[in-house]
Write an enzyme that holds these catalytic residues in place. Structure first.
Site, short mmCIF file in Angstrom:
data_model
loop_
_atom_site.label_atom_id
_atom_site.label_comp_id
_atom_site.label_asym_id
_atom_site.label_seq_id
_atom_site.Cartn_x
_atom_site.Cartn_y
_atom_site.Cartn_z
N GLY A 103 -4.82 -7.03 0.36
CA GLY A 103 -4.14 -7.75 -0.70
C GLY A 103 -4.60 -9.19 -0.88
N CYS A 104 -5.52 -9.66 -0.05
CA CYS A 104 -5.97 -11.06 -0.12
C CYS A 104 -7.23 -11.18 -0.96
CB CYS A 104 -6.26 -11.60 1.27
SG CYS A 104 -4.80 -11.78 2.28
N ILE A 105 -7.27 -12.25 -1.72
CA ILE A 105 -8.44 -12.49 -2.57
C ILE A 105 -9.51 -13.18 -1.76
CG2 ILE A 105 -9.25 -13.52 -4.71
CD1 ILE A 105 -6.31 -13.67 -5.59
#
Length: 105
Positions: A103-105
């Protein structure tokens, strides 16, 4: 992939600094990574989050995003940002020795 040495142990990292092989991680390595990120010492609250991140990874194959991290660890999102000011999910994952959360960019 790159290699870095923490606490006398060579570990395989991605180009972003996340562990390729989470089994190479130790608590001593975590403390050294945290110091390099400006977190020293790791408190019981830090360890609560780090242990939760590792357990979540071992259970699901990925680390939790920030909201799930707060909910699952029992540490509020506000406190997560105080404990891991450069981005709680990514920084906790890096210190916990797991790959970058999905979920992390």
């Amino acid at each position: 992939m790159t290699t870095a040495t923490y606490a006398g142990v060579a570990v395989d990292l991605t180009d972003e600094g996340f562990f390729e092989k989470p089994e190479q991680w130790t608590r001593e390595i975590a403390a050294e990574i945290a110091r390099a990120e400006g977190i020293d010492p790791l408190t019981d609250r830090h360890w609560l989050v780090i242990d939760h991140v590792r357990q979540q990874f071992l259970t699901t194959g990925t680390g939790p995003a920030v909201r799930a991290l707060g909910k699952g660890s029992g540490v509020s999102v506000k406190e997560l940002y105080e404990l891991f000011p450069k981005g709680p999910a990514k920084l906790a994952a890096r210190i916990a020795g797991i790959p970058k959360p999905k979920g992390c960019i």
